[in-house]
Design a protein around this motif. Structure first.
Motif, PDB file in Angstrom:
ATOM      1  N   LEU A   1       0.687  -1.112  -0.029  1.00  0.00           N
ATOM      2  CA  LEU A   1       0.044   0.157   0.192  1.00  0.00           C
ATOM      3  C   LEU A   1       0.933   1.392   0.218  1.00  0.00           C
ATOM      4  N   LEU A   2       0.466   1.941  -0.850  1.00  0.00           N
ATOM      5  CA  LEU A   2       1.356   3.480  -1.093  1.00  0.00           C
ATOM      6  C   LEU A   2       0.604   4.449   0.233  1.00  0.00           C
ATOM      7  N   GLY A   3       1.601   4.638   1.354  1.00  0.00           N
ATOM      8  CA  GLY A   3       1.154   5.328   2.327  1.00  0.00           C
ATOM      9  C   GLY A   3       2.335   6.352   2.560  1.00  0.00           C
ATOM     10  N   ASN A   4       2.207   7.110   3.632  1.00  0.00           N
ATOM     11  CA  ASN A   4       1.494   6.795   4.994  1.00  0.00           C
ATOM     12  C   ASN A   4       0.201   7.454   5.085  1.00  0.00           C
ATOM     13  N   ASP A   5      -0.326   7.740   6.233  1.00  0.00           N
ATOM     14  CA  ASP A   5      -1.467   8.288   6.526  1.00  0.00           C
ATOM     15  C   ASP A   5      -1.862   9.549   5.710  1.00  0.00           C
ATOM     16  N   ALA A   6      -0.919  10.409   5.833  1.00  0.00           N
ATOM     17  CA  ALA A   6      -1.418  11.837   5.033  1.00  0.00           C
ATOM     18  C   ALA A   6      -1.569  11.221   3.520  1.00  0.00           C
ATOM     19  N   VAL A   7      -0.739  10.579   2.808  1.00  0.00           N
ATOM     20  CA  VAL A   7      -0.902  10.132   1.345  1.00  0.00           C
ATOM     21  C   VAL A   7      -2.253   9.318   1.289  1.00  0.00           C
ATOM     22  N   ILE A   8      -2.484   8.510   1.942  1.00  0.00           N
ATOM     23  CA  ILE A   8      -3.869   7.705   1.987  1.00  0.00           C
ATOM     24  C   ILE A   8      -4.900   8.748   2.112  1.00  0.00           C
ATOM     25  N   VAL A   9      -4.956   9.518   3.076  1.00  0.00           N
ATOM     26  CA  VAL A   9      -6.037  10.735   3.199  1.00  0.00           C
ATOM     27  C   VAL A   9      -6.040  11.421   1.907  1.00  0.00           C
ATOM     28  N   ALA A  10      -5.146  12.060   1.388  1.00  0.00           N
ATOM     29  CA  ALA A  10      -5.049  12.821   0.127  1.00  0.00           C
ATOM     30  C   ALA A  10      -5.652  11.903  -1.064  1.00  0.00           C
ATOM     31  N   ARG A  11      -5.146  10.564  -1.088  1.00  0.00           N
ATOM     32  CA  ARG A  11      -5.504   9.886  -2.450  1.00  0.00           C
ATOM     33  C   ARG A  11      -7.188   9.534  -2.157  1.00  0.00           C
ATOM     34  N   LEU A  12      -7.618   9.337  -1.022  1.00  0.00           N
ATOM     35  CA  LEU A  12      -9.042   9.094  -0.723  1.00  0.00           C
ATOM     36  C   LEU A  12      -9.869  10.420  -1.063  1.00  0.00           C
ATOM     37  N   LEU A  13      -9.516  11.263  -0.622  1.00  0.00           N
ATOM     38  CA  LEU A  13      -9.906  12.636  -0.742  1.00  0.00           C
ATOM     39  C   LEU A  13     -10.039  13.186  -2.427  1.00  0.00           C
ATOM     40  N   HIS A  14      -9.009  12.903  -2.840  1.00  0.00           N
ATOM     41  CA  HIS A  14      -8.913  13.136  -4.316  1.00  0.00           C
ATOM     42  C   HIS A  14      -9.848  12.305  -5.037  1.00  0.00           C
ATOM     43  N   ALA A  15      -9.861  10.978  -4.959  1.00  0.00           N
ATOM     44  CA  ALA A  15     -10.771  10.071  -5.595  1.00  0.00           C
ATOM     45  C   ALA A  15     -12.376  10.798  -5.329  1.00  0.00           C
ATOM     46  N   ALA A  16     -12.586  11.130  -4.192  1.00  0.00           N
ATOM     47  CA  ALA A  16     -13.878  11.685  -3.833  1.00  0.00           C
ATOM     48  C   ALA A  16     -14.096  13.174  -4.482  1.00  0.00           C
ATOM     49  N   ARG A  17     -13.370  13.352  -5.202  1.00  0.00           N
ATOM     50  CA  ARG A  17     -13.414  14.856  -5.864  1.00  0.00           C
ATOM     51  C   ARG A  17     -13.503  15.861  -5.001  1.00  0.00           C
ATOM     52  N   GLU A  18     -12.788  15.801  -3.971  1.00  0.00           N
ATOM     53  CA  GLU A  18     -12.684  16.925  -2.921  1.00  0.00           C
ATOM     54  C   GLU A  18     -11.491  17.892  -3.250  1.00  0.00           C
ATOM     55  N   PRO A  19     -11.399  19.276  -2.877  1.00  0.00           N
ATOM     56  CA  PRO A  19     -10.072  19.974  -3.520  1.00  0.00           C
ATOM     57  C   PRO A  19      -8.976  19.720  -2.330  1.00  0.00           C
ATOM     58  N   VAL A  20      -8.082  18.979  -2.884  1.00  0.00           N
ATOM     59  CA  VAL A  20      -6.992  18.580  -1.902  1.00  0.00           C
ATOM     60  C   VAL A  20      -5.725  18.584  -2.606  1.00  0.00           C
ATOM     61  N   SER A  21      -4.526  18.874  -1.739  1.00  0.00           N
ATOM     62  CA  SER A  21      -3.124  18.919  -2.004  1.00  0.00           C
ATOM     63  C   SER A  21      -2.470  18.244  -1.170  1.00  0.00           C
ATOM     64  N   CYS A  22      -1.285  17.561  -1.571  1.00  0.00           N
ATOM     65  CA  CYS A  22      -0.567  16.646  -0.811  1.00  0.00           C
ATOM     66  C   CYS A  22       0.775  17.280  -0.572  1.00  0.00           C
ATOM     67  N   LEU A  23       1.205  17.498   0.478  1.00  0.00           N
ATOM     68  CA  LEU A  23       2.745  18.094   0.870  1.00  0.00           C
ATOM     69  C   LEU A  23       3.519  16.878   1.610  1.00  0.00           C
ATOM     70  N   LEU A  24       4.422  16.421   0.533  1.00  0.00           N
ATOM     71  CA  LEU A  24       5.347  15.377   1.164  1.00  0.00           C
ATOM     72  C   LEU A  24       6.631  16.129   1.761  1.00  0.00           C
ATOM     73  N   ILE A  25       6.907  15.626   3.189  1.00  0.00           N
ATOM     74  CA  ILE A  25       7.749  16.052   3.682  1.00  0.00           C
ATOM     75  C   ILE A  25       9.266  15.177   3.670  1.00  0.00           C
ATOM     76  N   GLY A  26      10.271  15.742   3.513  1.00  0.00           N
ATOM     77  CA  GLY A  26      11.468  14.906   3.310  1.00  0.00           C
ATOM     78  C   GLY A  26      11.365  13.644   2.201  1.00  0.00           C
ATOM     79  N   PRO A  27      10.488  13.861   1.072  1.00  0.00           N
ATOM     80  CA  PRO A  27      10.472  12.663  -0.123  1.00  0.00           C
ATOM     81  C   PRO A  27      11.540  12.438  -0.788  1.00  0.00           C
ATOM     82  N   THR A  28      11.812  11.288  -1.307  1.00  0.00           N
ATOM     83  CA  THR A  28      12.826  11.166  -2.315  1.00  0.00           C
ATOM     84  C   THR A  28      12.263  11.602  -3.762  1.00  0.00           C
TER      85      THR A  28
END
Length: 278
Positions: free
Chosen positions: A38-65
């Motif tokens: 599963l591609l996580g963690n929680d903030a990523v999963i929340v963003a993906r679920l809200l995005h799929a539900a067509r909610e206005p959402v943005s994901c801010l990744l902290i320290g990503p590669t």
């Protein structure tokens, strides 16, 4: 472009491999372990679920590669992704064992390196902010929140140090605080735990969950308890994030009290039935 109705989900990313086993004791010689990723963690999963539900959402990744950023772009086309403290490297990975009762043991914890605190994102006036407060990121996130001073803040405390984290968050008066308790925590005590945490964090709402035991929501008008339908097959990994997604969406649409608890419960039930949209 991020606007004042956007839900900003801030946290780290990890591709989590979950091995399903009969028992965490691993006492079955030659036991077959069913695996899923599963591609996580929680903030990523929340963003993906809200995005799929067509909610206005943005994901801010902290320290990503850069591998993390590409993986999220492939998994959620069209989701706005921003980064802070980006570094070179492949997709960050973690692994966990999960027993049939939902308890987990992390083999490779989703514990990211503490990012340089200097690349803080610019302030976003009025936006909703959902953030994971992992221990490894606590100081960076607290400094970031102090700079933003978000008026619509939702924080997932994860499963550790709830009292200490709540005390640090109290000056921000969060809209909602979420915490995970052990699966053995008595269901009858969940509402009391939610009320206690709400006071400690000076939050409008608190949401406390205990795995299959369900969750309790405490707010200005009282407390409510729900026990979403139980999972029969597959994994419950990510169900806490689904609970968050339902609560955040409910708040954004004006849900309150029992309606907010229902929105969170419905989100978990839908997730257990379908998982993260691909």
């Amino acid at each position: 472009m991020i606007g004042d109705q956007t839900i900003v989900c801030a946290g780290t990313l990890s591709a989590i491999t979950c091995y399903r086993v009969a028992s965490l004791l691993l006492d079955g010689y030659g036991e077959h372990a069913e695996a899923m990723t599963l591609l996580g963690n929680d903030a990523v999963i929340v963003a993906r679920l809200l995005h799929a539900a067509r909610e206005p959402v943005s994901c801010l990744l902290i320290g990503p590669t850069d591998g993390d950023e590409r993986a999220l772009g492939d998994a959620a086309p069209g989701l706005e992704v921003r980064t802070a403290g980006r570094r070179s490297g492949p997709v960050t990975r973690s692994a966990t064992l999960e027993a049939t009762d939902g308890r987990r043991y992390w083999l490779l914890p989703p514990a990211p390196p503490t990012p340089d605190p200097s690349p803080l994102p610019p302030p976003v006036a009025g936006a909703w902010v959902y953030v994971d407060l992992y221990d490894e990121l606590e100081d960076t996130v607290i400094a970031w929140l102090a700079r933003w001073a978000p008026s619509r803040l939702v924080v997932n405390l994860s499963g550790s140090r709830h009292s200490a984290k709540s005390a640090r968050l109290a000056p921000f008066h969060p809209l909602l605080i979420q915490a995970s308790l052990p699966h053995t925590y008595p269901a009858a005590a969940l509402e009391g735990a939610a009320r206690k945490l709400r006071s400690a964090a000076s939050a409008s709402y608190t949401l406390v969950s205990a795995g299959p035991g369900g969750f309790a929501l405490a707010g200005p008008a009282g407390s409510w308890q729900r026990r979403p339908q139980q999972i029969v097959t597959g994994t419950a990994l990510g169900s806490g994030a689904a609970l968050s997604a339902g609560a955040v969406a409910g708040l954004a649409h004006g849900a309150d009290g029992a309606d907010l608890a229902d929105a969170a419960a419905d989100s978990v039930a839908a997730y257990l039935g379908a998982g993260v949209p691909s």
